[in-house]
Design an enzyme around this catalytic site. Structure first.
Site, PDB file in Angstrom:
ATOM      1  N   HIS A 178       0.856  -1.185   0.000  1.00  0.00           N
ATOM      2  CA  HIS A 178       0.000   0.000   0.000  1.00  0.00           C
ATOM      3  C   HIS A 178       0.898   1.243   0.000  1.00  0.00           C
ATOM      4  O   HIS A 178       1.858   1.310   0.757  1.00  0.00           O
ATOM      5  CB  HIS A 178      -0.906   0.026   1.235  1.00  0.00           C
ATOM      6  CG  HIS A 178      -1.902  -1.101   1.282  1.00  0.00           C
ATOM      7  ND1 HIS A 178      -2.858  -1.203   2.261  1.00  0.00           N
ATOM      8  CD2 HIS A 178      -2.089  -2.164   0.464  1.00  0.00           C
ATOM      9  CE1 HIS A 178      -3.585  -2.294   2.058  1.00  0.00           C
ATOM     10  NE2 HIS A 178      -3.137  -2.894   0.973  1.00  0.00           N
ATOM     11  N   ARG A 218      -5.150   4.580   1.446  1.00  0.00           N
ATOM     12  CA  ARG A 218      -6.321   4.156   2.213  1.00  0.00           C
ATOM     13  C   ARG A 218      -5.921   3.831   3.654  1.00  0.00           C
ATOM     14  O   ARG A 218      -4.942   3.146   3.898  1.00  0.00           O
ATOM     15  CB  ARG A 218      -6.921   2.922   1.550  1.00  0.00           C
ATOM     16  CG  ARG A 218      -8.106   2.341   2.295  1.00  0.00           C
ATOM     17  CD  ARG A 218      -8.673   1.113   1.585  1.00  0.00           C
ATOM     18  NE  ARG A 218      -9.891   1.427   0.839  1.00  0.00           N
ATOM     19  CZ  ARG A 218     -10.270   0.767  -0.249  1.00  0.00           C
ATOM     20  NH1 ARG A 218      -9.527  -0.188  -0.757  1.00  0.00           N
ATOM     21  NH2 ARG A 218     -11.400   1.092  -0.859  1.00  0.00           N
ATOM     22  N   THR A 219      -6.698   4.353   4.574  1.00  0.00           N
ATOM     23  CA  THR A 219      -6.546   3.968   5.983  1.00  0.00           C
ATOM     24  C   THR A 219      -7.636   2.949   6.289  1.00  0.00           C
ATOM     25  O   THR A 219      -8.810   3.197   6.022  1.00  0.00           O
ATOM     26  CB  THR A 219      -6.692   5.199   6.906  1.00  0.00           C
ATOM     27  OG1 THR A 219      -5.653   6.129   6.587  1.00  0.00           O
ATOM     28  CG2 THR A 219      -6.580   4.809   8.367  1.00  0.00           C
ATOM     29  N   HIS A 220      -7.218   1.789   6.769  1.00  0.00           N
ATOM     30  CA  HIS A 220      -8.193   0.732   7.054  1.00  0.00           C
ATOM     31  C   HIS A 220      -8.744   0.854   8.479  1.00  0.00           C
ATOM     32  O   HIS A 220      -8.046   1.306   9.391  1.00  0.00           O
ATOM     33  CB  HIS A 220      -7.549  -0.647   6.868  1.00  0.00           C
ATOM     34  CG  HIS A 220      -7.350  -1.029   5.437  1.00  0.00           C
ATOM     35  ND1 HIS A 220      -6.228  -0.668   4.717  1.00  0.00           N
ATOM     36  CD2 HIS A 220      -8.137  -1.739   4.582  1.00  0.00           C
ATOM     37  CE1 HIS A 220      -6.344  -1.140   3.480  1.00  0.00           C
ATOM     38  NE2 HIS A 220      -7.483  -1.787   3.372  1.00  0.00           N
ATOM     39  N   GLU A 271     -11.946 -14.212   8.042  1.00  0.00           N
ATOM     40  CA  GLU A 271     -13.112 -14.782   8.694  1.00  0.00           C
ATOM     41  C   GLU A 271     -12.882 -16.244   9.071  1.00  0.00           C
ATOM     42  O   GLU A 271     -12.061 -16.936   8.475  1.00  0.00           O
ATOM     43  CB  GLU A 271     -14.330 -14.737   7.744  1.00  0.00           C
ATOM     44  CG  GLU A 271     -14.758 -13.357   7.356  1.00  0.00           C
ATOM     45  CD  GLU A 271     -13.765 -12.664   6.427  1.00  0.00           C
ATOM     46  OE1 GLU A 271     -13.164 -13.335   5.561  1.00  0.00           O
ATOM     47  OE2 GLU A 271     -13.581 -11.442   6.585  1.00  0.00           O
ATOM     48  N   SER A 293     -12.742  -3.230   3.876  1.00  0.00           N
ATOM     49  CA  SER A 293     -12.755  -1.808   3.508  1.00  0.00           C
ATOM     50  C   SER A 293     -14.084  -1.462   2.835  1.00  0.00           C
ATOM     51  O   SER A 293     -15.063  -2.198   2.952  1.00  0.00           O
ATOM     52  CB  SER A 293     -11.583  -1.496   2.560  1.00  0.00           C
ATOM     53  OG  SER A 293     -11.783  -2.138   1.309  1.00  0.00           O
ATOM     54  N   ASN A 319      -9.149 -14.538  -3.662  1.00  0.00           N
ATOM     55  CA  ASN A 319      -9.181 -15.854  -3.002  1.00  0.00           C
ATOM     56  C   ASN A 319     -10.639 -16.216  -2.723  1.00  0.00           C
ATOM     57  O   ASN A 319     -11.475 -15.338  -2.526  1.00  0.00           O
ATOM     58  CB  ASN A 319      -8.412 -15.805  -1.669  1.00  0.00           C
ATOM     59  CG  ASN A 319      -8.973 -14.735  -0.715  1.00  0.00           C
ATOM     60  OD1 ASN A 319      -8.712 -13.544  -0.870  1.00  0.00           O
ATOM     61  ND2 ASN A 319      -9.762 -15.176   0.245  1.00  0.00           N
TER      62      ASN A 319
HETATM   63  I1  8IG Z   1      -7.617  -9.707  -0.710  1.00  0.00           I
HETATM   64  O1  8IG Z   1     -11.023 -13.512   2.312  1.00  0.00           O
HETATM   65  C1  8IG Z   1      -8.830 -10.272   0.730  1.00  0.00           C
HETATM   66  N1  8IG Z   1      -9.228  -9.416   1.650  1.00  0.00           N
HETATM   67  N2  8IG Z   1     -12.105 -10.147   5.220  1.00  0.00           N
HETATM   68  N3  8IG Z   1     -11.558 -11.854   3.759  1.00  0.00           N
HETATM   69  C2  8IG Z   1     -11.441 -10.559   4.165  1.00  0.00           C
HETATM   70  N4  8IG Z   1     -10.696  -9.691   3.529  1.00  0.00           N
HETATM   71  C3  8IG Z   1     -10.039 -10.117   2.448  1.00  0.00           C
HETATM   72  C4  8IG Z   1     -10.096 -11.407   1.980  1.00  0.00           C
HETATM   73  C5  8IG Z   1     -10.910 -12.342   2.671  1.00  0.00           C
HETATM   74  N5  8IG Z   1      -9.322 -11.505   0.891  1.00  0.00           N
END
Ligand code: 8IG
Length: 273
Positions: free
Chosen positions: A72, A93-95, A194, A213, A236
């Site tokens: 980032h 970006r600030t998460h 998760e 985000s 993913n």
């Molecule tokens: I790139 O599988 C990315 N960001 N929460 N879950 C969450 N954030 C993500 C994921 C994911 N892949």
């Protein structure tokens, strides 16, 4: 390092106005039309949408802070499009998971609105729930589920979020790529991914994408009167849907592999705005 947004007596919209004034001064561009936040996998779009007029270190602008994640970058770019419009690219970006509070998370969006931008393009990397999606698939965000238990809106301002992710802009995106799929994005707080049970919860709630985000930023963009286009890069399958554990390295690699293709797609869409 102190940030004026952290003072509870400060006014976030005033700080956004100050930030916008300094961006106008440093870039020499009085007004911007479009703003983009480029998340994981989308960064190359900045090089494709037009001529960079100015690249500003975000940490010089009031209210912005340095990003924490590898990959980032904290640069704010002013880009001149060939159609005469000006785009502001927020690479900083600030998460929410950084723990600096929601004001800092949405400051880029508020600043973009204060520079005059009427369109906010929010992009991210996300996990996907549809097994038919291959890693590297760009997905239009059709709606969101905000699982952060907070809001960027302060005070009794009952902002309408119907059509938050503009149907008009989704239709426009599909004039560039008719195959674009769409899905509902669930924003978790993170920074952990998760559990499989949480992914099933999202599935039952009607979500298709999980990430960390965008939803809070989209709300702030709508509060500021902007039209929102949201895009996830599905890097993913979400936990429990893919058969192996999630790794940040794998996510970055999927982003890199897709970056040229999706950045070109986004640049073509921006040219039509
Ligand atoms: I790139 O599988 C990315 N960001 N929460 N879950 C969450 N954030 C993500 C994921 C994911 N892949």
């Amino acid at each position: 390092m102190s940030n004026p947004l952290d003072d509870s007596n400060s006014k976030p919209f005033e700080i956004a106005q100050q930030a916008a004034a300094l961006i106008a001064e440093k870039s020499g561009v009085a007004q911007h039309d479009i703003a983009l936040t480029l998340g994981s996998g989308w960064a190359k779009a900045a090089d494709l949408i037009g001529e960079t007029v100015s690249a500003i270190d975000a940490t010089e602008i009031p209210g912005f802070s340095a990003p924490v994640v590898e990959g980032h970058v904290a640069t704010i770019r002013s880009i001149a499009l060939s159609n005469g419009k000006h785009a502001l690219v927020l690479g900083a970006r600030t998460h929410f998971y950084e723990g600096h509070g929601v004001r800092r998370v949405v400051h880029g969006v508020r600043t973009a609105a204060a520079t005059g931008a009427k369109t906010m393009i929010l992009t991210n990397g996300a996990g996907g729930l549809k097994p038919s999606w291959q890693p590297g698939t760009p997905v239009l965000i059709s709606d969101h589920i905000n699982l952060t238990a907070t809001s960027p809106v302060e005070g009794a301002n009952f902002v309408d979020l119907t059509d938050l992710y503009s149907q008009r802009l989704r239709d426009l995106a599909r004039t560039v790529d008719a195959q674009l799929d769409e899905g509902v994005y669930a924003q978790f707080r993170g920074p952990h991914y998760e559990t499989p049970a949480e992914v099933q919860m999202v599935k039952h709630m009607g979500g298709h994408l999980v990430g960390m985000s965008t939803a809070l930023e989209a709300i702030a963009a709508r509060e500021a009167g902007m039209e929102v286009l949201g895009f996830s890069l599905m890097t993913n399958l979400a936990a429990g849907i893919q058969d192996h554990p999630l790794s940040h390295a794998e996510v970055l690699e999927a982003g890199r592999a897709a970056e040229s293709r999706i950045s070109a797609l986004l640049a073509q869409i921006v040219a039509k705005l």
